[in-house]
Scaffold this active site. Structure first.
Site, PDB file in Angstrom:
ATOM      1  N   SER A  20     -10.574   0.082   7.232  1.00 53.19           N
ATOM      2  CA  SER A  20      -9.733   0.275   5.756  1.00 53.19           C
ATOM      3  C   SER A  20      -9.205  -1.171   5.133  1.00 53.19           C
ATOM      4  O   SER A  20      -8.844  -1.129   4.001  1.00 53.19           O
ATOM      5  CB  SER A  20      -8.986   1.273   5.800  1.00 53.19           C
ATOM      6  OG  SER A  20      -9.667   2.592   5.643  1.00 53.19           O
ATOM      7  N   LYS A  57       0.982  -1.290   0.111  1.00 48.59           N
ATOM      8  CA  LYS A  57      -0.058  -0.212  -0.086  1.00 48.59           C
ATOM      9  C   LYS A  57       0.773   1.278   0.035  1.00 48.59           C
ATOM     10  O   LYS A  57       1.956   1.103   0.809  1.00 48.59           O
ATOM     11  CB  LYS A  57      -1.011   0.067   1.202  1.00 48.59           C
ATOM     12  CG  LYS A  57      -2.002   1.179   1.308  1.00 48.59           C
ATOM     13  CD  LYS A  57      -2.800   1.086   2.665  1.00 48.59           C
ATOM     14  CE  LYS A  57      -4.011   2.069   2.580  1.00 48.59           C
ATOM     15  NZ  LYS A  57      -4.825   2.072   3.592  1.00 48.59           N
ATOM     16  N   SER A  64     -10.162   2.253   2.539  1.00 43.70           N
ATOM     17  CA  SER A  64      -9.049   2.900   1.895  1.00 43.70           C
ATOM     18  C   SER A  64      -8.164   2.044   0.946  1.00 43.70           C
ATOM     19  O   SER A  64      -7.534   2.415   0.125  1.00 43.70           O
ATOM     20  CB  SER A  64      -8.214   3.890   2.756  1.00 43.70           C
ATOM     21  OG  SER A  64      -7.485   3.078   3.561  1.00 43.70           O
TER      22      SER A  64
END
Lengths: 95, 495
Positions: B187, B78, B163
Site C-alpha cells: 500500500s 494518511k 491503499s
C-alpha cells in the site's frame, strides 16, 4: 471445499455482520472464488515447518505491571455514541 | 507561489534555513494548492488553520535558533494515523466522526521534528484495497492521465493505487512536500509506482504501530512517500524509532538515513528473482526491469540471478493471514464505546446492524474470509497452513540474502489502471500486490523508485528489497536508480 449459503449465513453471524438474505448467494460465489484461488497453498510441502507467527525475531517485551495512563473518563467517553454522565449507555445485556 | 510547492523537501528545508522564505509562506502556498486540487479527492479533511498555526510556531522556533530537522515542512497525513483532536476515520463510516484523544507515535515524531500538518489523506477503507475505491469518501483520482487511448483510456480518470492513494496523489500533484502512508501488502509501494513518487516500507518494527488504525498487525508498517529518494530518507529518519507502546517495536537505533542517498553502490550484489517474471507481464515493465539491471550494473553492482521458489504462494497466504488478523482487529468496532451505532432489537442485533451499516463491501468481505478461515474445523487447514507457507517465503529471502545485498524487481504488474476497471473482480484486484506482498510476509524493507514512463506516458516503478534493518543500502541503491533514470516527468496539471 465449497462454501454454501448456509455457511455464509453462519460466518456472517460469527462476524456479527447483518447480511440480507438476498445477498448471501452472491457472497458465497465471491468467497468460493477467493477460496478456490487460495487452495493452491496445498501444493506447498510444509511438513515439519514451524508456523511463522511474528515478523520480528524477538521475545515479547516485559514491563512492570503498573498503570501508565488513566484516570480521565472524559477522554475515554469523548467518542461514545451514547453516554450518561461518566458511563457508556449500552443495550440491555441481561434479561 | 507555485514555485514553493514544486520544491523538494530537502530544498524547502534549505530555503527555510537560509531564510529565503518562512514556513508560513511555504505552508500558505501548500494550503492554496490543496484547496485548488479538490477534484483529486486526495484530502478527506483539510486543516489549514492548524497548518498555519503550526507554521507560525515553526517560524518562531527557527527565529530563536532551535529548529528541528523537518521544521516548517508541510506534510499530508494518511487518515489511518490517529491525530489528537483531528478527525481520523480510516476512510470508513464506522468511525466516520471519530476524533482521537491521542496522537500516533509516528505523527508525534514528525511534530517533534517540527513538521506541519496540512490535513488527512484519503485511502482505501481500513487500508484494504489497491485502487482507493473502497474509501467511504469516494476514490482518489491520479493526477497522471494517459497520453493516448492505449493503456489508460485517454483522459479517463485513473487510480493512484492503494491503499495510500491520497498520499500518492497529494505528493505527485505537489500538494504537500511528503506524506505518511502505510503498507500491509504493498500500500505504499504500488501507489508510489502508479504516481511517479518514491515510497518506502521499512523493516517491520522500525515504525511504531501505536495510534495507527490496525488492519493486519503482523504485516502493517508505516513509511513515507515523497518526490525524491532523499526526501523519503529524511521523513523515514523522523518517523522511525523505538516505542515501548508497541510491543513489536524494534529497540534499535535509527540511523540518519539521508546520508545513505548518494553513497556509492559499487560492489553491491543485486539479486534478480527469476520467479518475478510472471506470465502476462506487460513488455514495457519487463523492459524497464532490464533497464534497471543495466543501470545498477553501470553503477558498479554485480547482478546475480536468484530464486525465491515460493513467490507465487505469497498472495494466497496473505489472503488468509491478513483477513484473519483483520477479522480479529476489527471486532472492536461494535458501536458501544465509539463509532457508529445502529440500534437493534437486542445487543447482537445492534452489533450486526452497526457493523453492516458501518463497514464497506470489501471490508466485510475480508472480515468474512478471516472469520471463515479461523472458524472451527478450518483453522489448521487454512490459517496454520498459511503461517507455514509464510515461513517458507521468509526462508527463501534468508537464503537469497546469503548471496546478495538487495533484490531488484518491478513494483507492480501494470501502470495505473482506470477507476472501475477491476472493482468487480476481487482476485484481479488482489493480483496488484503480487510483487510487493512477499516483503510484508517476511517483514523486510522495500521501496519503490520511479524509473520511467510507459507508452501512454504513465509512470512505472522499480522495487528494491533489502535485508532486515538495511534500509541504508536500499536508499543508496534507490539514489543510484533515481540518478540513472533521471525521472523528471510531472503530471500535466488539469485539476
Amino acid at each position: 471445499m465449497t462454501i454454501d449459503v448456509a455457511t455464509v449465513r453462519k460466518v456472517a453471524r460469527l462476524a456479527r455482520i447483518a447480511q440480507p438474505e438476498e445477498t448471501l448467494e452472491k457472497l458465497a460465489g465471491e468467497l468460493n472464488g477467493i477460496m478456490a484461488w487460495i487452495e493452491q497453498l496445498n501444493e506447498v510441502d510444509t511438513d515439519g515447518v514451524e508456523p511463522m507467527t511474528s515478523a520480528v525475531h524477538m521475545p515479547a517485551p516485559m514491563r512492570e505491571d503498573l498503570v501508565t495512563e488513566g484516570g480521565d473518563p472524559e477522554m475515554v467517553l469523548s467518542n461514545a455514541p451514547k453516554r450518561a454522565g461518566a458511563f457508556f449507555v449500552v443495550p440491555k445485556v441481561i434479561e | 507561489m507555485s514555485a514553493l510547492t514544486s520544491l523538494t523537501l530537502k530544498s524547502a528545508m534549505d530555503g527555510l534555513a537560509d531564510k529565503s522564505f518562512s514556513s508560513v509562506e511555504l505552508t500558505q502556498a501548500h494550503v492554496e494548492a490543496v484547496e485548488a486540487a479538490r477534484g483529486l479527492n486526495a484530502f478527506v479533511l483539510e486543516t489549514p488553520d492548524k497548518a498555519l498555526a503550526m507554521a507560525q510556531a515553526s517560524d518562531a522556533r527557527r527565529a530563536s535558533g532551535d529548529a528541528g530537522p523537518l521544521d516548517g515542512a508541510p506534510l499530508g497525513i494518511k487518515d489511518l494515523f490517529c491525530t489528537k483532536g483531528v478527525r481520523t476515520t480510516a476512510a470508513s463510516k464506522i468511525i466516520g466522526d471519530f476524533v482521537p484523544t491521542y496522537e500516533s507515535t509516528v505523527t508525534a515524531n514528525l511534530w517533534r521534528d517540527g513538521a506541519v500538518m496540512l490535513g488527512k489523506l484519503n485511502m482505501d477503507q481500513f487500508a484494504m484495497g489497491s485502487s482507493n475505491e473502497t474509501s467511504c469518501w469516494g476514490p482518489v483520482v491520479n493526477p497522471w492521465r494517459a497520453r493516448t487511448a492505449e493503456g489508460g483510456g485517454g483522459n479517463a480518470p485513473l487510480t493512484p493505487g492503494g491503499s495510500s492513494g491520497g498520499s500518492a496523489s497529494a505528493v505527485a500533484a505537489e500538494l504537500c512536500l511528503g506524506a505518511t502512508a502505510t503498507d500491509t501488502g504493498g500500500s505504499i509501494r504500488q501507489p508510489a509506482a502508479f504516481t511517479g513518487t518514491v515510497g518506502i516500507k521499512p523493516t517491520y518494527g522500525r515504525c511504531s504501530r501505536w495510534g495507527v488504525v490496525a488492519f493486519a498487525s503482523s504485516l502493517d508498517q508505516a513509511g513515507p512517500m515523497a518526490r525524491t529518494v532523499e526526501d523519503a530518507a529524511m521523513l523515514l529518519t523522523s518517523m522511525c524509532g523505538y516505542d515501548p507502546k508497541d510491543s513489536t517495536s524494534l529497540n534499535v537505533e535509527t540511523p540518519d538515513f539521508a546520508p545513505f542517498v548518494g553513497k556509492s553502490v559499487k560492489g553491491l550484489r543485486i539479486g534478480i528473482p527469476k520467479e518475478y517474471r510472471v506470465d502476462n507481464m506487460p513488455a514495457e515493465i519487463d523492459a524497464l526491469w532490464e533497464q534497471g539491471i543495466a543501470w545498477l550494473k553501470e553503477a558498479g553492482c554485480e547482478i546475480v540471478e536468484v530464486s525465491l521458489p515460493h513467490t507465487k504462494y505469497a498472495l494466497p497466504a496473505y489472503y488468509i493471514v491478513a483477513p484473519a488478523e483483520a477479522s480479529s482487529n476489527l471486532a472492536r468496532y461494535d458501536g458501544m464505546r465509539y463509532g457508529l451505532r445502529v440500534e437493534g432489537a437486542n445487543l447482537t442485533d445492534t452489533y450486526e446492524k452497526s457493523r453492516a451499516a458501518g463497514f464497506g463491501t470489501e471490508v466485510k468481505r475480508r472480515i468474512m474470509i478471516g472469520t471463515y478461515v479461523l472458524s472451527a474445523g478450518y483453522y489448521d487447514a487454512y490459517y496454520l497452513k498459511a503461517l507455514k507457507v509464510r515461513r517458507r517465503i521468509a526462508d527463501d529471502f534468508d537464503q537469497a540474502f546469503e548471496r546478495v545485498d538487495a533484490l531488484l524487481t518491478p513494483t507492480a504488474p501494470s501502470a495505473a489502471f482506470g477507476l472501475g476497471d477491476k472493482s468487480d473482480d476481487p482476485v484481479a484486484m488482489y493480483l496488484n500486490d503480487i510483487f510487493t506482498v512477499t516483503v510484508n510476509l517476511a517483514g523486510l524493507p522495500g521501496m519503490s523508485v520511479p524509473a520511467g514512463l510507459d507508452a501512454a506516458g504513465l509512470p512505472l516503478g522499480l522495487q528494491l528489497i533489502g535485508r532486515a534493518l538495511d534500509e541504508g543500502t536500499l536508499l543508496s541503491l534507490g539514489g543510484a536508480l533515481e540518478k540513472a533514470a533521471d525521472f523528471r516527468a510531472k503530471p500535466q496539471k488539469w485539476w
